[in-house]
Design a protein around this motif. Structure first.
Motif, PDB file in Angstrom:
ATOM      1  N   VAL A 574       0.846  -1.185   0.000  1.00 32.06           N
ATOM      2  CA  VAL A 574       0.000   0.000   0.000  1.00 32.06           C
ATOM      3  C   VAL A 574       0.887   1.242   0.000  1.00 32.06           C
ATOM      4  N   ILE A 575       0.574   2.163  -0.951  1.00 30.67           N
ATOM      5  CA  ILE A 575       1.311   3.428  -1.030  1.00 30.67           C
ATOM      6  C   ILE A 575       0.287   4.551  -0.905  1.00 30.67           C
ATOM      7  N   PRO A 583       6.456   0.707  -3.694  1.00 29.97           N
ATOM      8  CA  PRO A 583       6.535   0.906  -2.240  1.00 29.97           C
ATOM      9  C   PRO A 583       7.981   0.938  -1.760  1.00 29.97           C
ATOM     10  N   LYS A 584       8.149   1.321  -0.495  1.00 32.12           N
ATOM     11  CA  LYS A 584       9.451   1.270   0.145  1.00 32.12           C
ATOM     12  C   LYS A 584       9.849  -0.199   0.265  1.00 32.12           C
ATOM     13  N   TYR A 587       8.610  -2.963   3.010  1.00 35.87           N
ATOM     14  CA  TYR A 587       7.509  -2.429   3.808  1.00 35.87           C
ATOM     15  C   TYR A 587       6.191  -2.641   3.066  1.00 35.87           C
ATOM     16  N   LYS A 588       5.153  -3.077   3.793  1.00 42.26           N
ATOM     17  CA  LYS A 588       3.833  -3.283   3.196  1.00 42.26           C
ATOM     18  C   LYS A 588       3.071  -1.978   3.052  1.00 42.26           C
ATOM     19  N   LEU A 589       3.425  -0.933   3.854  1.00 37.07           N
ATOM     20  CA  LEU A 589       2.743   0.352   3.803  1.00 37.07           C
ATOM     21  C   LEU A 589       3.770   1.455   3.677  1.00 37.07           C
TER      22      LEU A 589
END
Length: 686
Positions: A574-575, A583-584, A587-589
């Motif tokens: 998620v971005i 994304p980073k 990381y998932k968010l």
């Protein structure tokens, strides 16, 4: 000396600007040179400017020009003799700047420019003006003189004598034929009537069929001159004809016609009946088959047994004893003695016992038939009246039987068969409607379906029922809808529901619940060409906004105010708040911006309680001090540059801080122990 030097400097400072202002030429060592300008254009090696003077090229004679040794290509001079003008050396020879010789296209002449010199060919009788295939349209000259010295007025024609030759000779007032062996048909002045030839014989015509009838007034044209009888007025008196005599051409000459053999000269009247038209049986006149009482005519009269109460014309003639035809009209052509019937019409046709007609029917008022000739019509009705209401065809069936059919049309046997056609400009058609306001108008009666189409299986394909409801492969009464479709539907163009003038493929407008999608786990599939991209679905109690499994590279994007705000990629990352869709890493968010939460739960393992273990090596404070002096941060804590560049991992940082807090606690405990020992020593010294 110093005074003179100062005076010189003053004069120089005063004179130098004036000299610079008066300068008009520029000769720099490199770049462009200018004469009459101190700012020559950069693309020219030399530029000259003047409004009172021109450029003067070297002037010399042709001999002097040719004596130049090794002239450079492009060298320009002005030649003063022979053919004066500017010449340049093209690398191999001297070439005139202006081409020599005449401008054969005369393209250098402006409008209304005259040619003030005689145009002479380079040799006598060598050049033409125009040709036999391309001629000048009009020639305006004062006079024309020919090579023999004559002009257009002295070379014959008006006022002159036509030169005799083989053919027609005109001398004075006499016209004669000079090459004809038969002098009998010569045209002389005495045989031409007044008014036909006058003056210079301007309207005299000689040729096939152009001699008028007034020229054939006497026996000057003989019967042998008539080849095929196409001359209407002939000298019949020389052919033996008398007044009122009919002449016929026998292939060689005109002869008086004779009455045909067998012609009746004195008919004998036999037994005839009142009102019957007699006929000749070869011997006498007897009763015929035509009955005429002055009001009606009957053909096929049978001893007076026919009734004339309702018929003006009657014909009984058929090859079948069970077939009666009141009147038969036939269109035929003949090839020799063989007839070909193209069309026929029967009036009062009785076909009892026969199977000639469709439907089937046995009694027909009018029966028309046409052959296979192009554009044949079995029945053609035309009404060109000017009344308020005119009919081309009126068909009415009002019997008291079971079924009445006013019009029954059938077409078969061809490649294209049409039972009924109203062509372009044929007008409007009304069904149960005498004045339709559409090309095809159907007015309901409240009982029957207004329109129905059935398939070969007798199932209804399209229907407009008595209430105006429309069904396509579906009975509209089942769901009581104005429009019902059973099966797939296709719309080419925009469809508006509750809105007119839709600018999108589907536009729906209404209040509250506008669109309802019902079913078991129903969903709306979105496709891009052949690819399934995503869908909206009710999945039991869940609501899904999803991408399809085959779309393993697309993102789920949330957008507000025309800008993408949130992405969920194919891997579930998620971005938020970033225009980047990646994304980073790890990381998932990923959030580009600030985050406000009431509670943030970070799950980490292991937690730094390992600091309190017996085997944990606590760094001496002297080493801590030395590390800080060298690195400006605590051991095990990221440097400022690392945090500013890569960001702050909240969970990891909490773990590091807790580790430092626990280490600090151990340092404090150790210091307290040292303080207590020192305090004990102090107390013992008291």
């Amino acid at each position: 000396m110093m005074k003179n030097l100062v005076l010189y400097c003053v004069l120089a400072s005063a004179l130098i600007p004036q000299a610079a202002q008066a300068q008009t030429n520029s000769f720099p060592a490199t770049g462009s040179a200018g004469i009459g300008t101190i700012a020559p254009v950069p693309s020219a090696q030399l530029e000259m400017q003047s409004t009172t003077q021109g450029f003067l090229a070297p002037r010399m004679t042709k001999t002097q020009r040719d004596a130049i040794v090794s002239p450079a290509t492009g060298l320009l001079i002005y030649q003063t003799n022979s053919q004066p003008g500017f010449y340049y050396f093209n690398g191999s020879s001297w070439t005139s700047v202006v081409s020599k010789g005449a401008n054969t296209s005369l393209s250098n002449l402006a409008a209304s420019t005259s040619i003030n010199s005689a145009l002479l060919p380079n040799a006598n009788n060598t050049l033409d003006l125009g040709s036999s295939v391309r001629n000048w349209n009009e020639l305006y000259v004062n006079s024309i003189k020919f090579m023999d010295g004559t002009t257009q007025t002295t070379a014959g024609g008006a006022g002159g004598t036509y030169a005799a030759g083989t053919g027609i000779d005109i001398t004075g007032t006499v016209i004669s034929n000079t090459g004809d062996a038969n002098a009998a048909d010569d045209i002389l002045t005495s045989t031409i009537h007044t008014g036909d030839v006058s003056g210079v014989y301007s309207n005299l015509q000689l040729g096939t069929g152009v001699v008028g009838s007034t020229e054939v007034a006497d026996a000057s044209i003989s019967s042998t001159d008539i080849a095929n009888g196409t001359i209407a007025a002939v000298d019949l008196s020389s052919m033996g004809a008398v007044s009122g005599q009919v002449m016929q051409w026998n292939g060689t000459a005109w002869i008086p016609a004779t009455v045909g053999a067998g012609a009746e000269t004195d008919p004998q009247v036999g037994v005839t009946t009142l009102n019957l038209v007699p006929r000749w049986d070869g011997t006498s006149l007897i009763n015929g088959a035509i009955y005429d009482d002055g009001d009606k005519i009957s053909v096929g009269y049978n001893d007076g047994l026919l009734s004339f109460a309702t018929a003006a014309f009657y014909n009984r003639e058929s090859a079948f004893s069970t077939e009666d035809i009141a009147l038969r009209g036939v269109d035929q052509t003949f090839s020799g003695v063989t007839p070909t019937t193209h069309a026929y019409a029967n009036l009062g046709y009785n076909t009892t016992g026969l199977v000639f007609l469709d439907a089937p029917v046995s009694h027909v008022g009018v029966w028309g038939n046409a052959s296979s000739v192009d554009n044949s019509a079995a029945v053609y009705a035309s009404n060109t009246g000017t009344a308020a209401l005119d009919y081309g065809v009126v068909a009415k069936s009002s019997g008291s039987g079971t079924t009445n059919i006013a019009v029954y049309a059938k077409a078969s046997g061809a490649t294209n068969n049409y039972g009924l056609i109203v062509p372009d400009g044929g007008g409007k058609s009304g069904f149960n409607w005498s004045s339709p306001s559409a090309l095809v108008g159907i007015k309901g009666n409240g009982t029957d379906n207004g329109f129905r189409i059935i398939g070969t299986d007798f199932a209804t394909d399209f229907i407009v029922d008595e209430s105006g409801r429309v069904g396509v492969a579906f009975d509209p009464t089942v769901v009581s809808a104005k429009f019902s479709v059973g099966g797939s539907g296709y719309f080419q163009g925009n469809l508006g529901i509750g809105v007119s003038g839709s600018t999108s493929p589907l536009a729906v407008t209404g209040t509250d619940e506008v669109v309802t999608v019902e079913g078991t786990n129903p969903y709306i599939q979105l496709e891009n060409g052949p690819d399934q991209i995503g869908y909206i679905r009710a999945n039991s109690d869940d609501f899904l906004i999803a991408t399809n499994a085959e779309n393993d590279f697309g993102n789920l994007i949330f957008r507000t105010n025309g800008t993408d705000r949130m992405y969920i990629d194919a891997s579930g990352n998620v971005i938020i708040g970033s225009t980047a869709t990646s994304p980073k890493p790890g990381y998932k968010l990923s959030v580009d911006g600030k985050v406000v939460v009431e509670e943030l739960f970070v799950q980490l393992s292991p937690w730094p309680d390992y600091v309190f273990g017996n085997d944990y090596a606590l760094m001496p404070l002297t080493e801590v001090e030395s590390f800080i002096s060298q690195n400006n941060h605590l051991p095990g804590v990221p440097a400022a540059e690392e945090i500013e560049t890569g960001g702050l991992p909240v969970g990891e940082m909490q773990k590091i801080l807790m580790e430092k807090i626990e280490e600090l606690t151990l340092y404090v405990i150790e210091i307290q122990k040292q303080n207590q020992a020192l305090q004990a020593e102090v107390d013992s010294l008291k």
